[in-house]
Design a protein around this motif. Sequence first.
Motif, short mmCIF file in Angstrom:
data_model
loop_
_atom_site.label_atom_id
_atom_site.label_comp_id
_atom_site.label_asym_id
_atom_site.label_seq_id
_atom_site.Cartn_x
_atom_site.Cartn_y
_atom_site.Cartn_z
N CYS A 1 1.76 7.69 -9.60
CA CYS A 1 2.63 6.31 -9.19
C CYS A 1 2.63 5.53 -10.55
O CYS A 1 1.24 5.20 -11.02
CB CYS A 1 2.31 6.17 -7.35
SG CYS A 1 3.43 3.94 -7.16
N CYS B 1 7.53 3.57 -1.60
CA CYS B 1 6.96 4.18 -3.19
C CYS B 1 7.32 5.60 -3.06
O CYS B 1 5.71 6.33 -2.67
CB CYS B 1 5.62 3.71 -3.29
SG CYS B 1 5.40 4.48 -5.37
N SER C 1 7.40 8.74 -4.67
CA SER C 1 7.06 9.07 -5.84
C SER C 1 4.94 9.53 -5.40
O SER C 1 4.31 10.67 -5.47
CB SER C 1 6.40 9.08 -7.11
OG SER C 1 6.55 7.21 -7.62
N CYS C 2 5.01 8.10 -4.66
CA CYS C 2 3.23 8.14 -4.10
C CYS C 2 3.21 8.82 -2.95
O CYS C 2 2.40 9.59 -3.18
CB CYS C 2 2.91 7.08 -3.78
SG CYS C 2 2.46 5.74 -5.19
N THR D 1 -1.10 8.64 0.94
CA THR D 1 -0.58 6.99 0.33
C THR D 1 0.31 6.78 0.92
O THR D 1 0.29 6.25 2.38
CB THR D 1 0.82 7.79 -0.39
OG1 THR D 1 1.65 7.99 0.04
CG2 THR D 1 0.15 8.32 -1.47
N SER E 1 -0.33 2.30 -10.09
CA SER E 1 -1.01 3.53 -11.06
C SER E 1 -2.49 3.25 -11.38
O SER E 1 -4.00 4.39 -10.67
CB SER E 1 -0.78 3.37 -11.93
OG SER E 1 -1.40 3.61 -13.68
#
Lengths: 124, 359
Positions: free
Chosen positions: B65, B353, B355-356, B322, B69
């Motif tokens: 992410c 989020c 992408s997480c 996550t 990050s």
Amino acid sequence: MIENQELKIIDISALEEEVSNLFSGDSRMVQISCAKIDSTLELSYSFDKDGKFQSLRVVLPSDVPNQVPSVSHIYFCAFLYENEIHDLYGVDFEGLVLDFKGNLYRTQVKTPFNLPEIRKEEAK
Amino acid sequence: MSKRTVIPFGPQHPVLPEPIHLDLVLEDEKVVEAIPSIGFIHRGLEKLVEKKDFNEYVYVAERICGICSFIHGMTYCMAVEEIMKVDVPARAQHLRIFWSELSRIHSHLLWLGLMADAFGFESLFMQSWRIREKFLDIIEETSGGRVIFGSCKVGGVRKNVESSAMNAILEKISRYEKDIMEVSSVFMNDSTVKKRLCGVGVIRQKDAFELGAVGPTLRGSGISSDTRKIGYSSYGEYNFEPVIEKDGDSYSRCMVRVRELRQSIDLIRQTAGKLKDGPIEVPVKGFPNGEFFARTEQPRGEVIYYAKANGSKFLQRMRVRTPTFANIPALVRMLQNSSLADVPVLILTIDPCISCTER
């Protein structure tokens, strides 16, 4: 060491009872994960109560179809983890409260984390 | 009985920063059911651990992410360090806290801006992101990257922050704090913000707990739960308490994030006072053998990194749970009986989020 973490290996038949006991004891479900280790699948159910982290583990064979009782009727949030494990490892969960029927993740290859092993035949 | 209609929400929608799909079942303007569907950006990053050396995998973990990050990288390092019994030096522990809290500030400011944009308050969105740029400049000065820090490694950190630089940073943060207070006061007191957030998407305390919610979603419902209190990375030496709000609505979750901004600034000040001279890394020899569940508090909530190793340079398994993944059941519950017009705000209120979530 950051924290002491308890890990208890249990039989699949004891799973629902153990999870129910944890729910009654106000434990928060943290996660459910699956790992393919050699020829077994290790399902780890993790919980937290007042900062104390503990996990229950069920070990299954990886090369046969597996049926595991779903705990989503106890902890609703388990449906997402169980659907993910079904899509990535091919484990079937009986009694899922919300079943995506294999459509949670869009992978090109089915059960990409639990592919059958292809062995080369030994040369004679 | 009213006629039911199914409206697809996403994967592309102006309010969504990343693709997620929801099938909204409506009776007139009321959402009676929401069925989430993910998988648009599943990248198989967990599988990659079988191909990347355990030292190299930090770079992959950081890229799960872009917003959280640093804490992804740090949690991965912690999992491997626990398995290998690596004693990370104190200076590195405090520097990790320094970057974690900067990460939290920039993430919360990003979210505040997106939330303001979602309910049409464009100038508030721009002000929030203007302040965020200043914190990104600090992150870039200290780590070399604005978003992907690249400063965490197994055994410590890669970059040092000298005391003169730290003093200059504290001075800048004191100036930026005034801007944060100004923007916060709008979120806290403006009647138009309250109209859009108060009483919207209420999750009761019991439901938040049973649905496995984490982070501000959980704390906004009155549950005092913050993974930093387990004391990882020297957090045990810091003086802070979890920020909680009682009402469980979108306004409460917003207030948790606003107050955590100030808490993070205070934690950075505490870090500066605790930094002592010393090494920032230790050599790591050998390969990991064992397993551990590392958990940390990301801006969105608790993240879990499960690592299992068998003594080779590649890990057998890396599982990442996550916070957004954990908050999706709570989102599904929030959306039930909500108004269609509130759906964008409700989705943003968990600070998704994707992408997480999908890795």
